[in-house]
Design a protein around this motif. Structure first.
Motif, short mmCIF file in Angstrom:
data_model
loop_
_atom_site.label_atom_id
_atom_site.label_comp_id
_atom_site.label_asym_id
_atom_site.label_seq_id
_atom_site.Cartn_x
_atom_site.Cartn_y
_atom_site.Cartn_z
N LEU A 1 138.82 18.05 31.44
CA LEU A 1 137.49 17.82 31.73
C LEU A 1 137.30 16.99 33.21
O LEU A 1 137.81 15.86 33.54
N THR B 1 140.07 15.45 34.73
CA THR B 1 140.94 14.31 33.68
C THR B 1 141.43 15.22 32.68
O THR B 1 141.24 16.46 32.37
N HIS B 2 142.25 14.59 31.67
CA HIS B 2 142.75 15.25 30.44
C HIS B 2 142.71 14.03 29.59
O HIS B 2 143.09 13.04 29.87
N VAL B 3 142.41 14.70 28.35
CA VAL B 3 142.55 13.90 26.98
C VAL B 3 143.39 14.54 26.20
O VAL B 3 143.24 15.71 26.04
N ALA C 1 145.06 9.29 27.85
CA ALA C 1 143.98 9.49 28.87
C ALA C 1 144.73 9.72 30.00
O ALA C 1 145.33 8.82 30.48
N MET D 1 136.74 6.48 30.11
CA MET D 1 137.60 7.44 29.06
C MET D 1 138.08 6.89 27.73
O MET D 1 138.09 7.17 26.89
N VAL E 1 137.26 7.80 24.10
CA VAL E 1 138.47 8.09 23.13
C VAL E 1 138.34 7.15 21.90
O VAL E 1 138.52 7.52 20.57
N LEU F 1 130.83 11.23 32.00
CA LEU F 1 132.12 11.58 31.64
C LEU F 1 132.38 11.15 30.23
O LEU F 1 133.05 11.97 29.53
N GLN G 1 130.56 13.30 27.73
CA GLN G 1 131.28 14.60 27.64
C GLN G 1 132.38 14.78 27.00
O GLN G 1 133.03 15.76 26.24
N VAL G 2 133.51 13.84 27.23
CA VAL G 2 134.65 13.73 26.53
C VAL G 2 134.65 13.63 25.10
O VAL G 2 135.18 14.38 24.31
N ARG H 1 133.61 17.07 23.84
CA ARG H 1 134.41 17.89 23.49
C ARG H 1 135.45 17.67 22.43
O ARG H 1 135.92 18.47 21.97
#
Lengths: 264, 377
Positions: free
Chosen positions: A84, A87-89, A98, A108, A112, A188, A191-192, A195
């Motif tokens: 996203l 970035t990546h989770v 993260a 983030m 998370v 952010l 949205q994380v 998702r």
């Protein structure tokens, strides 16, 4: 402010957590979960690098993070990877990573943590519901009819009813938290979280868990009603029997008296 | 969790029933062949000695254990999923069989004039029918019934004029409906009041002593038995307060008539005895020792041995009396000295042990095989 389902200790510095494969400056934290387990979250900052090698470094970090997350549950499904906005989770039930520029990591982290807390709560409920459903076939007949030989099971059934209500209560608290819309304007973190919820299908899982918990509640509420009816009717029957026995005793006394009068 | 679990065969019940057979044989051989009641300084052993008192436990043991066995059997049938109506049919048939068998036994052993003496077989037959009713009743019903049976018995005896039915220690009735019914209810050898309380007590006590429910209290049988023994002692201590017209006998502890102290004391004593044996024997014995094996065989054929021990000493007594004096009961209680009667009793018991094992063989004739053939589908 993130609302937690369970009371968590503050994140602890993960001195003993293996960080094999992750960059040395990675921050790793441990979070206790609703089922008694723990979740380890690694925050990996993307180092400053030139634009040409950025993608390669980023891909390398995501790959390492995936391996680290997968190592916690060998043989299970591969971890979920959610990209996203640069970035990546990476998430698996017991480990998450993260990967983001340093200035975005805290946002983030909050997203998370919130997701993990709620998903863990849902997973714990699912596990308990599944265990309870296995016993339902054996208990369902008692929701229709309760009898004397089943009486020793009264406490056990009451315990299962309490458990069903407890699961229903936890779902009632969890549902609005999982269904709340993402904050506006979009962030952010929001949205994380969204998702992660979509990818891990918590919405559908929540619906199934609610249906199953409803079934449990119906069965054990029925058992409770049958038990209460049986106990009440048993009490009445005992009283009726006492009256019958007293009448029989009276008849016997009268009969003996009459017979004795006419005995030889 | 499943439904009630079937209780495995308990060696302690076999031992108790075998003990009842031994006591019954001793008391009947010695008292019927030699007599010894109210003899001052007579034989070393006999009813004139206070250590003869345990023989008074034979009939209570039989009746109490009939209730215990019935409860364990009924629970086992339920655990196996047997149809309730089928269990009822078997129970009713067994009860009726025992009552008819009891009448036949009275005619053949005690001669036709004693057909309605209300012996122990008719009592156990009646108990089977009562237990079938109790089985479907709430747990409080047998407890209340026991209380009424024990509490009303002295009143009924007083109302029926118990002493008028007993002459020289024997139940002496006329062939009238009134005498026969009174004998059945209150004045016979084993009348319903209070003797029916013993099988009912056995039925109630069985789950306390032998229950498989892990949640049951281990102290309950000790508490119940202790309370009953204490109640028996209290009843005997309070005897002077009993209104004179309710007193039908002088003894505080007697079987004929069964005093309240005797009934409470024997029930309490048997619960304690059963609990102690269950704790020691059933917990430690594999059931394969020779004594346990013989006790098991005797227990399984207790009905046959009950009949045989009477036939073995009463028929020769009638025959010898008839030959010697023209009267079947001419040698009643004077046929032999006590030691000889005792020796005959021991000899019969040895024979009984052997016979019981023979009757255990498949297809061997016995009263029990007849009962099963007639009563079980």
């Amino acid at each position: 402010m993130t609302r937690m389902i369970t009371t968590h200790e503050p994140f602890t510095a993960a001195a003993g957590i293996p960080v094999d494969g992750l960059p040395p400056d990675t921050t790793v934290e441990r979070m206790p979960l609703a089922d008694g387990g723990a979740f380890e979250l690694a925050l990996v900052a993307i180092p400053a690098t030139d634009a040409a090698s950025y993608d390669a470094v980023f891909a390398e970090l995501v790959g390492r993070g995936s391996s680290w997350a997968a190592a916690a549950t060998p043989g299970c499904d591969p971890p979920l990877v959610v990209p996203l906005y640069g970035t990546h989770v990476i998430w698996s039930p017991h480990r998450g990573v993260a990967v983001a520029p340093a200035d975005r990591l805290q946002a983030m982290r909050a997203a998370v943590v919130e997701f993990v807390d709620r998903e863990a709560e849902l997973r714990d409920i699912e596990r308990r519901v599944a265990a309870a459903l296995e016993r339902v076939d054996g208990d369902a007949p008692l929701a229709f009819e309760f009898d004397e030989p089943s009486l020793p099971r009264k406490r056990e059934l009451a315990g299962r009813f309490r458990e069903a209500i407890s699961l229903r209560r936890r779902l009632a608290i969890l549902a609005p938290l999982l269904r709340q819309p993402a904050p506006q304007p979009p962030t952010l973190a929001g949205q994380v979280g969204e998702r992660l919820r979509d990818r891990s299908r918590v919405g559908e899982r929540l619906e199934h868990a609610v249906e199953q918990a409803d079934l449990l509640e119906r069965v054990y509420a029925g058992c409770g009603e049958r038990v209460a009816e049986f106990v009440a009717s048993r009490r009445h029957a005992a009283l009726e029997w006492v009256i019958i026995l007293l009448l029989v005793a009276e008849v016997v006394l009268l009969a003996v008296d009459l017979l004795a009068t006419h005995a030889s | 969790m499943t439904g009630p679990r079937a209780t495995p065969r308990q060696a302690s019940i076999d031992v108790l029933r075998a003990a009842a057979i031994v006591l019954m044989t001793l008391v009947h051989f010695v008292e019927n062949l030699a007599g010894s009641w109210e003899v001052v300084d007579g034989a070393f052993i006999g009813a004139n000695r206070y250590w003869w008192m345990p023989t008074g436990f034979a009939a209570p043991l039989f009746t109490f254990l009939s209730g215990v066995s019935y409860r364990l059997w009924a629970d086992a049938q339920r655990a196996r999923g047997r149809d309730e109506d089928e269990v009822s049919k078997i129970t009713a048939r067994r009860g009726l069989f025992l009552i008819l068998f009891g009448f036949a036994f009275n005619v053949l052993v005690w001669l036709p004039e004693d057909v309605f003496n209300w012996d122990i077989l008719t009592l156990i037959g009646t108990a089977m029918l009562a237990l079938e009713v109790v089985r479907r009743a709430p747990p409080a019903a047998p407890l209340v019934a026991c209380g009424l049976l024990i509490g009303l018995a002295p009143v009924l005896r007083a109302v029926a004029d118990y002493r008028a039915f007993w002459a020289a220690g024997y139940f002496d009735y006329d062939f009238t409906v009134a005498d026969v019914v009174l004998g059945y209810l209150a004045t016979g050898y084993f009348p319903v009041f209070p003797w029916l309380a013993l099988p009912l007590a056995g039925y109630v006590a069985a789950p306390l002593v032998y229950g498989m429910d892990p949640g049951r209290s281990q102290r309950m049988p000790w508490l119940a038995g202790g309370l009953l023994v204490a109640a028996a002692a209290a009843v005997m201590a309070l005897r002077p307060l009993v209104p004179a017209r309710l007193v039908t006998h002088e003894q505080l502890w007697s079987m004929f008539p069964p005093t309240t102290g005797y009934v409470l004391g024997t029930i309490g004593g048997m619960i304690l005895l059963a609990a102690a044996l269950h704790r020691t024997l059933d917990a430690r014995s594999s059931g394969s020792g020779p004594l346990v094996r013989i006790a098991g065989a005797m227990s399984r054929h207790s009905l046959s041995l009950y009949v045989l021990h009477h036939v073995a000493h009463v028929w020769p007594l009638w025959l010898a009396g008839f030959v010697a004096a023209g009267e079947p009961d001419a040698l009643w209680q004077v046929a032999t000295p006590v030691p000889t009667a005792l020796a005959w009793a021991v000899a019969f018991l040895l024979l009984a042990a052997w016979l019981a094992e023979q009757m255990d063989r498949p297809g061997a004739p016995s009263a029990e095989s007849l009962l099963r053939w007639l009563c079980e589908p």
